[in-house]
Scaffold this active site. Structure first.
Site, short mmCIF file in Angstrom:
data_model
loop_
_atom_site.label_atom_id
_atom_site.label_comp_id
_atom_site.label_asym_id
_atom_site.label_seq_id
_atom_site.Cartn_x
_atom_site.Cartn_y
_atom_site.Cartn_z
N SER A 17 -19.15 -45.49 80.91
CA SER A 17 -18.95 -45.18 82.07
C SER A 17 -17.18 -45.76 81.06
O SER A 17 -15.68 -44.55 81.26
CB SER A 17 -18.80 -44.56 83.22
OG SER A 17 -18.29 -46.56 83.15
N HIS A 59 -4.02 -3.58 98.86
CA HIS A 59 -4.39 -2.91 97.55
C HIS A 59 -3.49 -2.40 96.16
O HIS A 59 -3.98 -1.76 95.29
CB HIS A 59 -4.17 -1.55 97.80
CG HIS A 59 -5.39 -2.28 99.73
ND1 HIS A 59 -6.94 -1.63 100.19
CD2 HIS A 59 -4.50 -2.13 100.69
CE1 HIS A 59 -6.51 -2.22 101.66
NE2 HIS A 59 -5.65 -1.82 102.08
N SER A 117 2.10 -12.64 69.18
CA SER A 117 0.89 -11.73 68.85
C SER A 117 0.92 -11.95 67.73
O SER A 117 1.73 -12.21 66.82
CB SER A 117 0.35 -10.32 68.83
OG SER A 117 -0.26 -10.04 68.53
N LYS A 161 4.89 -7.98 70.31
CA LYS A 161 4.70 -7.88 72.04
C LYS A 161 4.53 -9.73 72.17
O LYS A 161 5.22 -10.85 71.10
CB LYS A 161 2.84 -8.49 71.40
CG LYS A 161 1.34 -7.43 71.21
CD LYS A 161 1.72 -6.76 72.59
CE LYS A 161 1.01 -7.42 73.82
NZ LYS A 161 -0.82 -7.61 73.16
N GLU A 164 -1.11 -15.97 82.58
CA GLU A 164 -2.84 -16.27 81.83
C GLU A 164 -3.08 -17.47 82.63
O GLU A 164 -4.81 -17.40 82.95
CB GLU A 164 -2.34 -15.75 80.65
CG GLU A 164 -1.95 -13.75 80.76
CD GLU A 164 -2.10 -13.43 79.62
OE1 GLU A 164 -2.91 -12.61 78.94
OE2 GLU A 164 -1.65 -13.76 78.60
#
Ligand code: ARG
Length: 454
Positions: A20, A153, A274, A280, A287
């Site tokens: 380890s 919602h 991008s 973009k 994210e």
């Protein structure tokens, strides 16, 4: 180290499988700290002379310095951080190094090291969360009484203060910090002195040892002490839930930064482009924050799965506790400052948020207007529902319906019904503690401010 009863050396793949050191060497500080405390208590108990103790302490200092300065040279035979430190200590101070492990086992040693490491990680993560809370709070304070659509919602529901929405992400983080502090209470219990499982035969003052290592108390049962990894499972649950909270915040920021919403513009510093589409600007910071939650949840599941089915006391399976623990802490130690930076530098478009409010979001307020005039809420709800449909059929907004249409729908509608069609009026009605009214939100900001101060 344990070769006495063996004829044959270890198989090379088995050694790789067993070792380890590649991942537990990062506990070198905790390991050496624990060994120094142990050496002192061995001397207190009369097992080491003062001279032997000082030799060991000086040797451990030297090993510490080697790690600290990146000079430590590992051997292929170093099974784990504990054996590596002891091997090197022997090279530095000679045979007296063999006395350090008296009355101790790697079982109580590793449990102690991991607890010390976890306590350090908890402190750093707590600070990271506080910085993110600070960023949310600062944005909430700058938002003043700006309004935005509140969603349920993901459908437009009722107007809320932008500050109220931001603080909705503050309080889960506050609970996360409280959970970490609670987890630290159970992590700060000293296993050292438990030996392999039966307890050390030496007259060690375990409480003194605990105090020296900054732990609140000592474990009450040596068998439990060497197998207890509850504090890791708890820590990983805390981490997984923090990840879930970051993911929810991230999801809001991602959709709000889309052209369709346009509620927020993310700083270039927290976005990427991008390689194909020149126009973009992607919300990669958020994210990734959303994505990391999967990894954190995975670590919790890993730990629980390793623990399930183990017999009591130490089993080598427990060596599998470290990588999820370390990775969860590393993940958060990077994710939290990124989240704080991305929030702090985001530009909220209060104009766009305000423009997204519509009359239909005030339908509840129209019903409340009737309720204030003695109409039962269920009846008011039905009446306003009909008005909403009427407006839809006429292809106008609710407030554009003529007053007599309201009156026909229900005689209790007052001349002042049009006042209701104002987001500021709507939020101002909501002044109980915890509601979105400006005064209630002011009180909430004061409350939140106190939590980031400590
Ligand atoms: N590397 C081991 C672990 O991480 C240390 C304890 C080993 N104990 C033993 N009896 N082999 O759990």
């Amino acid at each position: 180290m344990w070769g006495g009863r063996f004829d044959e050396g270890i198989n090379a793949l088995m050694a790789r499988f067993n070792n380890s050191f590649p991942f537990d060497q990062r506990m070198w500080r905790e390991d050496i700290r624990g060994s120094m405390a142990w050496a002192r208590q061995l001397a207190e108990a009369g097992i080491l002379s003062a001279e032997e103790r000082d030799t060991l302490l000086a040797g451990l200092e030297a090993v510490y310095a080697e790690f600290d300065e990146g000079r430590f040279v590992a051997h292929t035979t170093d099974e784990d951080i504990h054996t590596a430190v002891e091997r090197r200590l022997g090279e530095i101070v000679g045979s007296v190094a063999g006395k350090l492990h008296t009355g101790r086992s790697r079982n109580d040693q590793v449990a102690t090291d991991v607890r010390l490491w976890t306590l350090g990680a908890i402190e750093r993560i707590n600070d990271g969360i506080r910085a993110l809370q600070q960023a949310l709070l600062t944005q909430a304070e700058s938002a003043g009484n700006a309004l935005m659509p509140g969603y349920t919602h993901l459908q437009r529901a009722q107007p809320v203060l932008v500050a109220h929405w931001l603080l909705a992400h503050f309080w889960p983080l506050q609970r996360d910090r409280e959970r970490l502090v609670d987890c630290a209470k159970r992590a700060a219990v000293l296993p050292l002195g438990s030996g392999a499982l039966a307890g050390t035969p030496l007259a060690i003052d375990r409480m003194a040892l605990a105090t020296e290592l900054g732990m609140a108390t000592v474990s009450p049962n040596s068998i439990d002490a060497v197998s207890d990894r509850d504090f890791i499972a708890e820590f990983l649950f805390c981490a997984a839930l923090i990840g879930t909270h970051l993911s929810r915040l991230a999801e809001d920021m991602i959709i709000y930064s889309s052209a369709e919403f346009g509620f927020v513009v993310l700083a270039d510093a927290y976005s990427t482009g991008s390689s194909l589409m020149p126009q973009k600007k992607n919300p990669d910071s958020f994210e990734l924050l959303r994505g990391k939650s999967g990894r954190l949840t995975g670590h919790l599941v890993t730990m629980l799965t390793v623990l399930k089915g183990l017999p009591s006391a130490y089993n080598k399976d427990l060596q599998e506790d470290k990588e999820p623990l370390f990775d969860a802490a590393d993940t958060l130690e990077l994710a939290l400052p990124v989240a704080a930076g991305a929030i702090a530098t985001a530009q909220f478009r209060y104009d766009r948020m305000r423009a997204a409010l519509d009359d239909a979001m005030l339908a509840t307020d129209v019903a409340d207007h009737l309720v204030a005039r003695g109409v039962p809420f269920r009846e008011a709800h039905r009446v306003v529902g009909k008005l909403v449909r009427e407006a839809e059929q006429r292809q106008v907004t609710l407030s554009a319906l003529p007053l007599d249409v309201f009156r026909v729908a229900h005689p209790s509608f007052g001349d002042d019904i049009l006042q209701v069609f104002d987001g500021n009026h709507s939020v101002a009605q909501r002044c109980v503690p915890g509601a979105t009214g400006p005064d209630a939100v002011q009180a909430q900001l004061v409350q939140a401010r106190q939590h980031v101060l400590r």
